[in-house]
Write an enzyme that holds these catalytic residues in place. Structure first.
Site, PDB file in Angstrom:
ATOM      1  N   ASN A 198      32.338  39.550  45.939  1.00 34.74           N
ATOM      2  CA  ASN A 198      30.893  39.287  45.874  1.00 34.74           C
ATOM      3  C   ASN A 198      30.420  39.496  44.426  1.00 34.74           C
ATOM      4  O   ASN A 198      29.506  40.269  44.156  1.00 34.74           O
ATOM      5  CB  ASN A 198      30.124  40.183  46.862  1.00 34.74           C
ATOM      6  N   HIS A 220      30.163  42.360  37.278  1.00 32.81           N
ATOM      7  CA  HIS A 220      31.625  42.197  37.351  1.00 32.81           C
ATOM      8  C   HIS A 220      32.119  41.270  36.230  1.00 32.81           C
ATOM      9  O   HIS A 220      33.156  41.516  35.612  1.00 32.81           O
ATOM     10  CB  HIS A 220      32.039  41.572  38.683  1.00 32.81           C
ATOM     11  N   ARG A 232      25.133  45.261  46.935  1.00 27.74           N
ATOM     12  CA  ARG A 232      24.259  45.710  48.035  1.00 27.74           C
ATOM     13  C   ARG A 232      22.789  45.356  47.800  1.00 27.74           C
ATOM     14  O   ARG A 232      21.993  45.476  48.725  1.00 27.74           O
ATOM     15  CB  ARG A 232      24.437  47.212  48.282  1.00 27.74           C
TER      16      ARG A 232
END
Ligand code: PAF
Length: 280
Positions: free
Chosen positions: A32, A37, A187
């Site tokens: 995700n 990232h 999240r």
């Protein structure tokens, strides 16, 4: 970009690079992927000749009733992003490739793993340390990169690497934020539109507390209390808000210079974590 699913294929690919003397950087993820990232991948490219990224939603770091089943799995999108970012190899193992059914060994960094996030998520950091240790043994990178949003995780991994003499350099990379200050996190997708407007107040609370420390407020307990009140008024349920020393996450004393403010709070059903580190 190569995509491999098994430990054997991964090792074969890395063996070829190693035989021509190339170095390897590793970015472990649970997928995700967001800009945070990709920033790690970008930094990884500057740290070694080759970049390996893993996507593995690790069951052992989720507690009972947590979001393992519903954790967003967006592999196709993730692959495209990694291609564009220039990763060399994506390791996408199945649970059975990582854990044998009769596994008897786990890794726990004692003390540090039971505090802060570890107190409300028992077993979480053993799951993290175990899978990261296994991934290090599988990939055998020269350097591994982790986001500093998970400051406690980063400290635990550095401690594990030191204690177990794992030959890898651990780099912590600054948190990537939205323009309103909200730290990027997979999240955040769970937040409602209204909650998304409130969520940046967690970073705001950290900023206010840091400024209080820097302007000489010597009662860290008061600073923590004020942050609790600020967050409660904004609609959060605070889990912890702590003024810590950054090297071992013990409660900071007035002599400590390098500090980190660690915070976790729930907004609706979403648990957010964030931190600010600085020197006084
Ligand atoms: O930070 C994460 O995404 C995970 O905890 C990690 C380090 C990939 C281990 O599963």
């Amino acid at each position: 970009m190569h995509i491999v699913n098994t430990v054997f294929d991964l090792r074969e690919a890395i063996k070829i690079w190693r035989s021509s003397g190339e170095s390897v950087a590793f970015v472990p993820t649970m997928g995700n992927l967001h800009a945070g990232h990709l920033h790690l991948v970008n930094r990884a490219k500057k740290s070694a000749d080759r970049v390996v990224v893993s996507i593995f939603v690790n069951p052992t770091q989720f507690g009972v009733g947590e979001d393992f089943e519903t954790y967003p799995r967006t592999e196709r999108d993730d692959q495209e992003k990694l291609e564009v970012e220039g990763a060399d190899l994506l390791f996408l193992p199945a649970v059975a490739d990582i854990y044998s059914p009769d596994a008897k060994t786990t890794v726990t960094v004692t003390g540090l793993s039971e505090r802060y996030c570890g107190a409300s998520r028992p077993g979480h950091f053993s799951g993290v340390a175990t899978v990261v240790c296994k991934l290090f043994n599988i990939v055998q990178p020269d350097v591994a990169l982790f986001g500093l949003k998970d400051f406690q995780q980063w400290t635990i991994i550095k401690t594990m690497v030191r204690d177990l003499n794992i030959p890898v350099e651990i780099l912590g990379i600054d948190t990537v934020r939205e323009s309103d200050g909200l730290a990027l996190s997979s999240r955040n997708n769970y937040l409602t539109v209204t909650e998304k407007k409130v969520a940046p107040k967690l970073y705001q609370a950290l900023g206010i507390a840091r400024d209080a420390v820097l302007t000489g407020n010597q009662s860290y307990a008061d600073i923590e209390q004020q942050a609790h009140r600020f967050l409660q008024q904004a609609g959060f349920q605070t889990d912890y808000f702590s003024v810590c020393r950054s090297h071992d996450l013990e409660k900071a004393g007035l002599d400590d210079v390098d500090l980190v403010l660690l915070a976790a709070a729930k907004l609706g059903k979403t648990r957010l974590i964030d931190n600010i580190y600085f020197s006084r």
